[in-house]
Design a protein around this motif. Sequence first.
Motif, PDB file in Angstrom:
ATOM      1  N   ARG A  49      22.326 182.261 -27.064  1.00 49.57           N
ATOM      2  CA  ARG A  49      21.104 181.540 -27.422  1.00 49.57           C
ATOM      3  C   ARG A  49      21.067 181.250 -28.920  1.00 49.57           C
ATOM      4  N   GLN A  50      21.571 182.179 -29.718  1.00 49.39           N
ATOM      5  CA  GLN A  50      21.573 181.997 -31.162  1.00 49.39           C
ATOM      6  C   GLN A  50      22.625 180.999 -31.630  1.00 49.39           C
ATOM      7  N   LEU A  51      23.594 180.696 -30.769  1.00 50.00           N
ATOM      8  CA  LEU A  51      24.696 179.826 -31.177  1.00 50.00           C
ATOM      9  C   LEU A  51      24.274 178.363 -31.250  1.00 50.00           C
ATOM     10  N   TYR A  52      23.263 177.968 -30.477  1.00 49.19           N
ATOM     11  CA  TYR A  52      22.850 176.565 -30.426  1.00 49.19           C
ATOM     12  C   TYR A  52      21.669 176.317 -31.350  1.00 49.19           C
ATOM     13  N   THR A  53      21.733 175.225 -32.109  1.00 47.85           N
ATOM     14  CA  THR A  53      20.615 174.880 -32.983  1.00 47.85           C
ATOM     15  C   THR A  53      19.389 174.494 -32.174  1.00 47.85           C
ATOM     16  N   ASP A  54      19.597 173.905 -30.999  1.00 49.49           N
ATOM     17  CA  ASP A  54      18.497 173.570 -30.087  1.00 49.49           C
ATOM     18  C   ASP A  54      18.885 174.066 -28.698  1.00 49.49           C
ATOM     19  N   TRP A  55      18.624 175.355 -28.470  1.00 54.93           N
ATOM     20  CA  TRP A  55      19.039 175.968 -27.211  1.00 54.93           C
ATOM     21  C   TRP A  55      18.370 175.313 -26.008  1.00 54.93           C
ATOM     22  N   ASN A  56      17.111 174.973 -26.096  1.00 49.56           N
ATOM     23  CA  ASN A  56      16.391 174.396 -24.962  1.00 49.56           C
ATOM     24  C   ASN A  56      17.022 173.071 -24.515  1.00 49.56           C
ATOM     25  N   CYS A  57      17.360 172.245 -25.480  1.00 51.86           N
ATOM     26  CA  CYS A  57      18.001 170.962 -25.152  1.00 51.86           C
ATOM     27  C   CYS A  57      19.381 171.186 -24.557  1.00 51.86           C
ATOM     28  N   ALA A  58      20.145 172.102 -25.153  1.00 51.07           N
ATOM     29  CA  ALA A  58      21.490 172.384 -24.649  1.00 51.07           C
ATOM     30  C   ALA A  58      21.441 172.972 -23.245  1.00 51.07           C
ATOM     31  N   ALA A  59      20.490 173.849 -22.988  1.00 49.51           N
ATOM     32  CA  ALA A  59      20.374 174.472 -21.669  1.00 49.51           C
ATOM     33  C   ALA A  59      20.009 173.439 -20.613  1.00 49.51           C
ATOM     34  N   ALA A  60      19.095 172.530 -20.945  1.00 50.07           N
ATOM     35  CA  ALA A  60      18.698 171.492 -19.990  1.00 50.07           C
ATOM     36  C   ALA A  60      19.884 170.606 -19.638  1.00 50.07           C
ATOM     37  N   GLY A  61      20.662 170.218 -20.654  1.00 51.19           N
ATOM     38  CA  GLY A  61      21.834 169.394 -20.386  1.00 51.19           C
ATOM     39  C   GLY A  61      22.876 170.119 -19.568  1.00 51.19           C
ATOM     40  N   MET A  62      23.040 171.424 -19.810  1.00 47.85           N
ATOM     41  CA  MET A  62      24.025 172.189 -19.069  1.00 47.85           C
ATOM     42  C   MET A  62      23.663 172.301 -17.593  1.00 47.85           C
ATOM     43  N   VAL A  63      22.400 172.574 -17.293  1.00 48.18           N
ATOM     44  CA  VAL A  63      21.980 172.684 -15.900  1.00 48.18           C
ATOM     45  C   VAL A  63      22.121 171.335 -15.190  1.00 48.18           C
TER      46      VAL A  63
END
Length: 290
Positions: A173-187
């Motif tokens: 979670r700390q690795l991404y500057t915008d974890w929420n956006c990255a998580a949404a794209g990954m799912v």
Amino acid sequence: MTASLTSHDFSGTLDRRTQLADFLRSRRMRLSPEQVGLSSTGRRRTQGLRREEVALLAETSTTWYTWLEQRRDIRVSGPLLDRLALALHLDAGERLHLFALAGLPLPLDTALHETVSAAVQRFIHGLHDQPAYVLGRRWDYLAWNRATELVFGCRVAAEHNVLRRMFLDPARRQLYTDWNCAAAGMVARFRSDCAPYIGEPWCAALVEELSTTSPEFRRLWLQHDVKGSPDGLKDLQHPQMGRMMFEHLVLRLPDAPGLGIVVYTPLPDWDTPAKLRKLLQAAQEQEQQS
């Protein structure tokens, strides 16, 4: 004098039925009865296996197989083509070619065990200055290079599933500057990738596990967003190097459906190439000292 070849020279030969028939005939003629476990009896007028022998090995009728080599307009199925591939001792590339000529998609391999060829291993390890890894159909890291370890923290003993790392590992979670956006794209990308495997036990188990343990995953999964694009940007906040920007691309393996090679190219933003070189150099010096 060399005769020139024009498209007219191949008229009538580059249609799908003709190519399929000729391919099967060529593979049949290169095999001997002894190679496929049959006894050679009587005088053989032609080279290779007889049509009735191929039909026997493929568990189909001689008439049907004969019609296939005669370019008849008959229906073929994936299971039958698979039996023909086994009967004719086709390798992975030839099996892919057989299905392509028949106009059918290559069947999905639902076995739990996934392997990475030596050539693919050499390819990703040869990318010294680019993180690269092989992603399995269950979104497991199957193989990776040193740059991937240094940027994404992959280790032999660590959790190898990308989704579990994304939603259950605080460090990720700390690795991404915008974890929420990255998580949404990954799912959204996982939903697109796993569509062929809906109904498989491993897929249901993974989605159920993450839906139970991660409220964020459950919310995103229930949105039914789909993203099929295999490329994009990764904006990271590395614990040692700070801000880093990568462009990633997924290279699909045609003879291994469901597997992909993910390659990250460091972009000039935030001096990412220089930071990656420092990471690699520091790791090399540490290994030399140990």
